[in-house]
Structures are given as structure tokens and as C-alpha cells.
Design an enzyme around this catalytic site. Sequence first.
Site, mmCIF file in Angstrom:
data_model
loop_
_atom_site.group_PDB
_atom_site.id
_atom_site.type_symbol
_atom_site.label_atom_id
_atom_site.label_comp_id
_atom_site.label_asym_id
_atom_site.label_seq_id
_atom_site.Cartn_x
_atom_site.Cartn_y
_atom_site.Cartn_z
ATOM 1 N N VAL A 85 0.759 -1.402 -0.024
ATOM 2 C CA VAL A 85 -0.129 -0.139 0.214
ATOM 3 C C VAL A 85 0.947 1.195 0.045
ATOM 4 O O VAL A 85 0.454 2.262 -0.294
ATOM 5 C CB VAL A 85 -0.812 0.240 1.323
ATOM 6 C CG1 VAL A 85 -1.965 -1.120 1.142
ATOM 7 C CG2 VAL A 85 -0.166 -0.073 2.385
ATOM 8 N N ASP A 86 2.246 1.189 0.075
ATOM 9 C CA ASP A 86 2.932 2.607 0.292
ATOM 10 C C ASP A 86 4.267 2.235 -0.518
ATOM 11 O O ASP A 86 5.318 2.125 -0.018
ATOM 12 C CB ASP A 86 3.328 2.651 1.521
ATOM 13 C CG ASP A 86 4.046 4.083 1.766
ATOM 14 O OD1 ASP A 86 4.077 4.743 0.944
ATOM 15 O OD2 ASP A 86 4.848 4.385 2.772
ATOM 16 N N LEU A 87 4.184 1.746 -1.857
ATOM 17 C CA LEU A 87 5.128 1.366 -2.856
ATOM 18 C C LEU A 87 5.615 2.706 -3.262
ATOM 19 O O LEU A 87 5.059 3.355 -4.045
ATOM 20 C CB LEU A 87 4.641 0.593 -4.093
ATOM 21 C CG LEU A 87 5.616 -0.114 -4.964
ATOM 22 C CD1 LEU A 87 6.762 -0.929 -4.091
ATOM 23 C CD2 LEU A 87 5.039 -0.567 -6.072
ATOM 24 N N ASN B 23 10.916 2.726 -0.103
ATOM 25 C CA ASN B 23 10.711 1.410 0.502
ATOM 26 C C ASN B 23 11.325 0.241 -0.662
ATOM 27 O O ASN B 23 11.062 -0.955 -0.422
ATOM 28 C CB ASN B 23 9.116 1.065 0.516
ATOM 29 C CG ASN B 23 8.584 1.941 1.594
ATOM 30 O OD1 ASN B 23 9.422 2.097 2.727
ATOM 31 N ND2 ASN B 23 7.511 2.151 1.697
#
Length: 236
Positions: A174-176, A180
Site C-alpha cells: 500500500v506504500d510502494l 521502500n
Amino acid sequence: MGLATYRAGKVFILYDAARLCDAEGAVAPEPSLFDPEGWRARGRVTGEAPGRGASLFLDPRAGREWVLRPYRRGGLIARLSARRYLWTGLERTRAFRELRLTADLHQRGLPVPTPVAAAVTRHGLTYEAALITERIPGARALASRLETDKADDDLLRRVGTTIRRFHDAGLDHVDLNARNLLVDEHGAVWLIDLDRCRLRPRGSWQAANLARLERSLVKFGAADAMASIRRGYGSG
């Protein structure tokens, strides 16, 4: 790899005994492992990562490093409480869910950090949490490589291929973003920070992940990089 649970008062710890060790052997899964000031007092903090919550690099004297990451809220809700989350059950806590997901993906041979332990401290209707994983040797964020023009077409294609591997496994990250995704000293690509991520059947979320990554690249002035990433993704 097998995960076990330990309780010390109001602190619950999920850990992998095979990873929770130092140069002298096994280490008890104690709450003190998640205390940044305790590590600082012993002179065993080797560095700090940027970002919300300030992850610490630790030296457990076992021939490797750990990363201690406290869970911190962002946005407007952080003004009410930056550290506390609503308690809805131990297995539903963000730390336990992330460690179990990381362990699952690690067992499948996907490039994620090796999970060590997670701690949840309950405060009635709320809780605080922290996570420990092994640090990936020599790894730098893709964002850093983009900022220093050290992300060539070959690397960007590998980024795309790696993302495709995770998508084929069903991981909705959900936070690509470019922070990261890490690149180690051998050029291998890794995916970190699985907080709130989950395994899902195929759907529109894959495209949403890629769109989020593209917005991240724009912020780092590297919008053109997405074309190579998509080519790698398509060939994965």
C-alpha cells in the site's frame, strides 16, 4: 523459521528464536530489546534511517545488524497521538501482522528483510508497537540512487521485475515508493516496510501500486524512470 509468542506483563512479543541471538547465543525476547535508549546507553546504535519514527540500526554483536522501527502515525491524526493505535486484538495489531507477513514472504524466497521480532505494548484500549528485522548489508534506497544518477536502465528493469514477483505472489504493497525499494551492494532489489500490506487475489490494486510508485518517482524528479520499471515489470 518458526514464530513464537512471549508475554511480559502488558508487553507481547512475537519472535523467531533462530534469529533472536547475539555472539554469545540465544537472547531472551525481553521488552528491553525494543528500547532505543537502552541500545544507545550500551553504545550499540550504529546509525539511523530517515523517515517518520526514526528507525535505528543496531549492533547485536552477532555478525549482522538489526533495524529497530517504532510504529508512528502520520498526518492529522498524529496530532492526537503519534504512537498509539486502537486495540482490536493482538493478532490484528500492525506489528504482529507485519512480522507474520514478512516471515511468510521470506519463507517463499522473496527479497524482504529477515524478520526478527515484534513487540506490542497494550494500554487498555490502545497499544504501541515496534518491529525488528535484520539490516540488508550495503543497501541503499532507490530514491538515493535516483538522486545521485546511479539508477541505470538495467537496475530500473530489475526493480520492475522484482515488483512483478511480489504481485504474482499476491502482495498488495500500500506504500510502494522509491524509499521502500532498496538496492544492495550486489545490485539486488529488496522491498521493505510491509505495514498495512496484505496478500490478495489479482485485481486493480496492482495498477494502483504502480501508480503510487510513479507519483513517488515524480517527487524525486525521476518520472522517466517509470518506463524502464514498467518494461521490467512486463517481462517478469
